[in-house]
Design a protein around this motif. Structure first.
Motif, PDB file in Angstrom:
ATOM      1  N   GLY A  98       0.812  -1.204   0.000  1.00  0.00           N
ATOM      2  CA  GLY A  98       0.000   0.000   0.000  1.00  0.00           C
ATOM      3  C   GLY A  98       0.847   1.257   0.000  1.00  0.00           C
ATOM      4  N   PHE A  99       0.809   1.983  -1.097  1.00  0.00           N
ATOM      5  CA  PHE A  99       1.501   3.264  -1.211  1.00  0.00           C
ATOM      6  C   PHE A  99       0.544   4.260  -1.853  1.00  0.00           C
ATOM      7  CE2 PHE A  99       4.938   0.202  -0.985  1.00  0.00           C
ATOM      8  CZ  PHE A  99       5.858   0.830  -0.158  1.00  0.00           C
ATOM      9  N   SER A 100      -0.631   4.395  -1.256  1.00  0.00           N
ATOM     10  CA  SER A 100      -1.637   5.272  -1.841  1.00  0.00           C
ATOM     11  C   SER A 100      -1.212   6.735  -1.794  1.00  0.00           C
ATOM     12  CB  SER A 100      -2.973   5.093  -1.123  1.00  0.00           C
ATOM     13  OG  SER A 100      -2.870   5.476   0.238  1.00  0.00           O
ATOM     14  N   TYR A 101      -0.312   7.071  -0.894  1.00  0.00           N
ATOM     15  CA  TYR A 101       0.140   8.445  -0.775  1.00  0.00           C
ATOM     16  C   TYR A 101       1.164   8.828  -1.850  1.00  0.00           C
ATOM     17  CZ  TYR A 101       4.670   6.913   0.964  1.00  0.00           C
ATOM     18  OH  TYR A 101       5.909   6.348   1.067  1.00  0.00           O
TER      19      TYR A 101
ATOM     20  N   PRO B  67       5.508   2.490   3.760  1.00  0.00           N
ATOM     21  CA  PRO B  67       4.164   2.257   3.220  1.00  0.00           C
ATOM     22  C   PRO B  67       3.149   3.113   3.958  1.00  0.00           C
ATOM     23  CG  PRO B  67       4.770   0.481   4.692  1.00  0.00           C
ATOM     24  CD  PRO B  67       5.962   1.380   4.615  1.00  0.00           C
ATOM     25  N   ASP B  68       1.882   2.991   3.572  1.00  0.00           N
ATOM     26  CA  ASP B  68       0.833   3.838   4.127  1.00  0.00           C
ATOM     27  C   ASP B  68       0.775   3.800   5.656  1.00  0.00           C
ATOM     28  OD1 ASP B  68      -0.077   4.750   1.664  1.00  0.00           O
ATOM     29  OD2 ASP B  68      -1.461   3.086   1.403  1.00  0.00           O
ATOM     30  N   ASP B  69       0.863   2.594   6.226  1.00  0.00           N
ATOM     31  CA  ASP B  69       0.682   2.509   7.669  1.00  0.00           C
ATOM     32  C   ASP B  69       1.791   3.222   8.429  1.00  0.00           C
ATOM     33  OD1 ASP B  69       2.609   0.670   6.978  1.00  0.00           O
ATOM     34  OD2 ASP B  69       1.820  -0.965   8.198  1.00  0.00           O
TER      35      ASP B  69
ATOM     36  N   GLN C 296       1.092   6.936   8.327  1.00  0.00           N
ATOM     37  CA  GLN C 296       0.021   7.297   9.259  1.00  0.00           C
ATOM     38  C   GLN C 296       0.522   7.286  10.700  1.00  0.00           C
ATOM     39  OE1 GLN C 296      -2.937   4.395   8.267  1.00  0.00           O
ATOM     40  NE2 GLN C 296      -3.458   5.356   6.303  1.00  0.00           N
TER      41      GLN C 296
ATOM     42  N   LEU D 159       0.896  14.672   5.520  1.00  0.00           N
ATOM     43  CA  LEU D 159       1.692  14.259   4.369  1.00  0.00           C
ATOM     44  C   LEU D 159       2.435  15.423   3.709  1.00  0.00           C
ATOM     45  CD1 LEU D 159       2.611  12.034   2.440  1.00  0.00           C
ATOM     46  CD2 LEU D 159       0.496  12.401   1.125  1.00  0.00           C
TER      47      LEU D 159
END
Length: 278
Positions: free
Chosen positions: A89-92, A116-118, A121, A127
């Protein structure tokens, strides 16, 4: 034969070309969290060693206070397909160019860890602030890392290759205009820059101020990038790009057999004195 020696075998440097001959010490081994690593081709003992480094890197992250986290935070350019295939997950991640994304990493003593995303966060920071800090650290690194600047080509024609032991070298293209001025002071960037990122330790480029430079860029940048990818170092992208006025155009498209087809832009055609059919 070292990293730079392999390239020198296939290159020539014209007299007077600007070169820095001071090289940085070899970088530490990269751990598995680095999404650029070719984990699928590792032997069992090497994989086990990298997994131990991964655990050490995770421990290092957990021990970082706020100041140390910000100091280690560094942005990096990676292949979009590579980070998408991890499943972490690299939605950012923000697109830098076609097939290239910009991600956040921590430049730790034991490893380069891609966040990664987590992990983003968990930092508790917004961001935009994280990315701003990461880019400033990358820019500082670009001005402090010793790099070798050389002309590579077929003898009569050449383009510029920049290499260093830093795994962030290719990511310096994030500031391409400033990087080119740093590596080749006074180069005319009026027609833009054709560039490629064959692996994470290298950038290949050519400014396009004249018809001959533009032809050399289109002929030699893809050729030299492909040759450097054959060195077996971790690739960033096989594609070739044109930077002009902060706009980046991908010049290559993938054929059905996996090979790449090179195109141009109206600006490059104009520089070469070519007219496009209406």
């Amino acid at each position: 034969m070292g990293l730079f020696d392999r390239l020198r075998v296939h290159s020539e440097r014209p007299a007077g070309a600007p070169v820095s001959t001071t090289l940085a010490p070899p970088p530490p081994l990269m751990a598995v969290p680095d999404v650029d690593d070719e984990a699928g081709v590792l032997h069992g003992d090497v994989r086990a060693h990298l997994e131990r480094l991964t655990e050490a890197a995770e421990t290092d992250i957990d021990r970082l206070d706020h100041s140390a986290f910000e100091a280690a935070l560094t942005s990096r350019l990676v292949g979009a397909e590579r980070i998408q295939s991890t499943g972490l997950g690299f939605s950012y991640a923000s697109p830098f160019a076609t097939h290239l994304h910009e991600v956040l990493t921590l430049d730790l003593p034991t490893a380069v860890v891609t966040l990664p995303d987590d992990r983003v966060q968990e930092s508790g920071m917004r961001l935009p602030k994280l990315m701003d800090r990461a880019r400033r650290n990358l820019c500082t690194l670009m001005h402090s890392v010793p790099a070798e600047v050389m002309r590579v080509g077929d003898g009569s024609r050449s383009v510029t290759a920049v290499m260093s032991d830093s795994p962030y070298t290719a990511s310096f293209a994030r500031f391409l205009a400033d990087a080119v001025e740093l590596w080749t002071p006074g180069a005319d960037q009026g027609g833009g820059i054709v560039f490629a990122l064959p692996h994470r330790h290298a950038v290949v480029f050519q400014v396009c101020a004249t018809p001959q430079q533009t032809r050399d860029a289109l002929d030699l940048v893809p050729l030299q990038a492909e040759a450097m990818q054959a060195d077996g170092l971790t690739p960033v992208s096989p594609h070739v790009y044109h930077w002009l006025d902060r706009r980046i155009t991908c010049l290559t498209t993938e054929n059905t057999d996996g090979s790449l087809r090179l195109g141009t832009t109206p600006e490059l055609d104009s520089l070469m004195g070519l007219r496009r059919a209406v």
